[in-house]
Design an enzyme around this catalytic site. Structure first.
Site, mmCIF file in Angstrom:
data_model
loop_
_atom_site.group_PDB
_atom_site.id
_atom_site.type_symbol
_atom_site.label_atom_id
_atom_site.label_comp_id
_atom_site.label_asym_id
_atom_site.label_seq_id
_atom_site.Cartn_x
_atom_site.Cartn_y
_atom_site.Cartn_z
ATOM 1 N N ASP A 62 74.072 3.561 -47.636
ATOM 2 C CA ASP A 62 73.510 2.894 -48.808
ATOM 3 C C ASP A 62 74.473 3.016 -49.977
ATOM 4 O O ASP A 62 75.130 4.058 -50.171
ATOM 5 C CB ASP A 62 72.166 3.513 -49.204
ATOM 6 C CG ASP A 62 71.002 2.928 -48.414
ATOM 7 O OD1 ASP A 62 71.227 1.943 -47.670
ATOM 8 O OD2 ASP A 62 69.888 3.449 -48.517
ATOM 9 N N SER B 222 81.691 -4.404 -29.149
ATOM 10 C CA SER B 222 81.803 -3.915 -27.774
ATOM 11 C C SER B 222 80.736 -4.554 -26.915
ATOM 12 O O SER B 222 79.718 -5.020 -27.416
ATOM 13 C CB SER B 222 81.651 -2.387 -27.725
ATOM 14 O OG SER B 222 82.584 -1.757 -28.566
ATOM 15 N N ASP C 30 71.700 0.514 -40.066
ATOM 16 C CA ASP C 30 72.118 0.619 -41.463
ATOM 17 C C ASP C 30 72.052 2.085 -41.871
ATOM 18 O O ASP C 30 70.989 2.600 -42.235
ATOM 19 C CB ASP C 30 71.203 -0.234 -42.342
ATOM 20 C CG ASP C 30 71.701 -0.308 -43.780
ATOM 21 O OD1 ASP C 30 72.733 0.313 -44.085
ATOM 22 O OD2 ASP C 30 71.046 -0.980 -44.597
#
Length: 762
Positions: free
Chosen positions: A303, A227, A300
């Site tokens: 995991d 975006s 992030d």
């Protein structure tokens, strides 16, 4: 048939549960403007109007979230249902509702009551229910949390980690570390705006235990969107006020995941993009004082842990010894097929999403989206009352369901950018690959405090640009991100903003920019490429060298460039051996990871660096020569097909494949369009699927902050999700031309433009 399935949008509609009448005015584009007296009635009415326009979409997305879509869509949806069951979307959503603030719970309860009141009002059901022979099911207050969770499900890092893990035995540790999105030769950062930095390279020594464990688990052989948004402050705009604009990019789904709405009551007056099935305005809106929008920040937040299981997979190894796993079986019911039993195995880290625990190893997921209670819905009502940028940012504390660059501007002239995310503290090595779950040194160590998340207010220069590029340099005190999109779109937007003083009327020109930096990179390489022997390949090379690198809809050279890039990506896949990774069990979580698509994005960096280490002994000259010959023989190249025709998307309704006789009624028309994944007009291809645009801007918007009647927007089909509605696809022509329609906010103008009026009464 379609007209008979449309609900009445004028007159009076009885909805028991309303405390006072609510007025719904629809403008010339069918956008609902809802005016209620109190906040509870506003949420109730939004639920009812969402159901009026988008009932089938809402229920299908709820089914996708809860692992029940295959009951309607058949075997094609079974893998997605299985993943939803493994992730425990239902349990997490129920947990979050139980922990929600009283205000958020009241909002969710009123919204669900409004949906259910519409279901009981006797209005015609959408045509999809007749096709399926189905009836809608009632809504519960926790359902919107599940719908919202599904829309951002596992976006970001999990797929890159799975990809590198599967590729590791084929290309080795050093090769796997190169399987990342292009950095353009140097990352352009969001914060501070305009700064550049080099990417952090993989520390192979620190990753050695993970690499060894992954190779051992697999054996020695593994053959087998984005975006934009931007803000300019008063000193940089043509209006003397802030301007905020952008476009959210996602896979094209029918109907659009966003719906244009305006909702007002005594507590707020907000216009923007809603998510059918969800109360509030989570991503794009203004409330008369502050406007805001988002892009995916690529934090992030997922995991992967490689788990070791004992014989029988009853226990998994941890740093403290063996610990029992939990196990349950769920049944996915499949339309036109046999029921499917799904065994769900959960370790201390989370559910197993890839691999078979019975084999001794498998991959478990620990994700911010599921691991702990999420308070995102607490933020939604607070955001609507925010009086400025800083108050808006404060209102989002606790947001965690998906990570965003939240960019805002207010009537005081302020602009700002906050990373709205919940990110765990842990080692940077977790960002590259799945890590051993038994070592204990890759565990989460609490959370990065909200006050420590990257933020900028009123930056020097008065410009903010985010386009899924890297937010901050990798030397930031906290580990935030390994993989992100290339900086190409952000760099180009910054160039265009620097060339003038933008206003809302000029946003479409920026939205529609089609200069491709990767096309220019290919030209540079072709200029150094020896002339090919074949006549067709030589003609293709000459055509591309004479091209301006613009992905215009009418350009046949743009079609030829994409054919060349697809061919070169195929050469890279074959020569590296990574084509054989397709079908690897670790790439199987729905919707799956396709090697060719990943290599499409890694190719430019390898080409720019003249890094032939993954070409199996070939040079780039040899690879390019083979790709030129292949591309020259492609039918679309031989025919000189314009890019817009080759790139024309298909806006396919989810029932079209099941009911092909109804496809012409269900699918929205699509015009020829330009752009690609590297241009600001990010209408991109999926390399393995052909040249048709698979994703792009679901909407465009431009806020003239403080002069709200000058704001504009457009969605890719229309405001309605009901096939047969005059507003099912009436914005498509404007959208395809990168134009926008008025965003009406003042109630006097809405009254004058209204094409339908309806009063909702209890």
């Amino acid at each position: 048939m379609l007209e008979a399935a449309l609900p009445p949008l004028a007159g009076e509609l009885r909805l028991p549960g309303l405390a006072a009448p609510v007025e719904v005015l629809r403008d010339e584009w069918g956008v609902p403007h809802i005016r209620a007296a109190g906040e509870a009635d506003a949420w109730f009415a939004l639920g009812a109007v969402h159901a009026q326009d988008r009932l089938f979409q809402m229920e299908l997305n709820r089914r996708r979230a809860l692992g029940r879509a295959a009951e309607w869509l058949g075997p094609a949806a079974a893998e997605g249902d299985a993943l939803a069951r493994r992730l425990g979307v239902e349990a997490a959503s129920r947990r979050d509702f139980a922990a929600a603030s009283p205000e958020a719970r009241a909002m969710l309860e009123a919204y669900a009551a409004g949906v259910n009141a519409f279901l009981g009002a006797g209005a015609p059901l959408p045509i999809e229910y007749a096709l399926l022979g189905a009836a809608p099911e009632a809504w519960e207050p926790w359902h919107p949390i599940a719908v919202m969770r599904r829309l951002g499900l596992l976006m970001g890092s999990v797929w890159f980690k799975l990809w590198r893990a599967a590729a590791l035995p084929v290309v080795g540790a050093a090769g796997a570390a190169k399987l990342r999105y292009d950095d353009g030769g140097g990352d352009l950062l969001c914060i501070p705006p305009g700064a550049e930095a080099a990417r952090w390279e993989a520390d192979l020594a620190a990753l050695a235990p993970a690499i060894a464990a992954l190779l051992e688990a697999q054996g020695g052989d593994a053959t087998g969107g984005g975006s934009n948004n931007w803000a300019v402050g008063p000193s940089r705009s043509a209006t003397g006020r802030p301007v905020l604009a952008g476009d959210p990019h996602r896979v094209f789904e029918m109907p659009n995941m966003y719906a244009q709405h305006h909702l007002a009551c005594d507590a707020f007056d907000v216009i923007g993009l809603t998510v059918p099935g969800v109360p509030g305005f989570p991503h794009f809106a203004h409330n008369g004082r502050v406007a805001y929008c988002v892009t995916h920040a690529f934090m992030d937040i997922h995991d992967l842990y490689l788990e070791r299981f004992d014989e029988g997979a009853a226990n998994t190894l941890t740093a403290e010894g063996w610990r029992p796993v939990s196990r349950r079986t769920e049944v996915v019911r499949v339309r036109g097929g046999a029921d499917r039993a799904v065994t769900v195995v959960e370790t201390a880290h989370g559910p197993v999403i890839a691999g078979d625990p019975e084999s001794g190893t498998a991959l478990a997921l620990r994700s911010v989206q599921f691991a702990e209670t999420d308070r995102s819905f607490d933020c939604l009502p607070r955001m609507l009352r925010a009086g400025g940028v800083e108050a808006l940012f404060e209102a989002t504390r606790g947001w965690g369901v998906i990570d965003h660059n939240l960019v805002a501007a207010d009537t005081a002239g302020r602009i700002g950018h906050l990373v709205r995310a919940k990110v765990p503290r842990r080692a940077r090595e977790n960002g590259w690959l799945p890590v051993p779950g038994w070592l204990g040194r890759h565990e989460w160590e609490g959370w990065i405090e909200p006050g420590a998340m990257p933020v900028v207010l009123d930056p020097l220069g008065g410009v903010i640009v985010t386009a899924n590029n890297r937010v901050v340099a990798d030397g930031h005190p906290d580990y935030l991100c390994t993989d992100c999109h290339p900086p190409h779109r952000a760099r180009r937007i910054a160039e265009l903003l620097a060339a003038g003083r933008p206003g809302p009327g000029g946003a479409g020109a920026i939205h529609g920019d089609v200069l491709s930096p990767i096309a220019l990179l290919f030209q540079e390489r072709l200029a150094r490429q020896p002339a090919p022997a074949g006549e067709a390949a030589a003609a293709l090379r000459a055509r591309l060298l004479g091209w301006d690198g613009r992905m215009e809809a009418g350009s046949a050279a743009a079609t030829a460039y994409v054919a060349l890039r697809r061919a070169l990506t195929g050469v890279l896949a074959a020569r590296s051996g990574l084509a054989g990774v397709a079908g690897h069990a670790w790439l199987s979580p729905s919707p799956g990871v396709v090697p060719l698509n990943q290599l499409w994005w890694a190719l430019p960096a390898l080409l720019r660096a003249d890094d032939a280490s993954l070409l199996g002994g070939w040079s780039w000259e040899e690879a390019m020569g083979a790709a030129l010959a292949e591309a020259a023989a492609a039918p679309e190249v031989e025919a000189g097909r314009p890019w817009g025709e080759a790139h024309r998307p298909r806006f396919a309704h989810p029932l079209s494949a099941l009911f092909p006789e109804a496809a012409a009624l269900l699918d929205a028309p699509a015009r020829a369009i330009g752009g690609d994944g590297d241009t600001v007009l990010a209408q991109g291809v999926v390399a393995s699927a052909g040249t048709a645009a698979a994703y792009g801007p679901l909407a465009r918007y431009a806020f003239d902050v403080g002069h709200w009647e000058a704001c504009r927007w457009a969605v890719f089909h229309g405001a309605s999700g009901r096939p047969g509605s005059p507003h099912y696809a009436d914005q498509h022509a404007a959208w395809a031309a990168c134009e926008m329609v008025p965003m009406r906010y003042a109630w006097t103008g809405i009254e004058a433009a209204a094409t339908a009026r309806q009063v909702l009464r209890g």
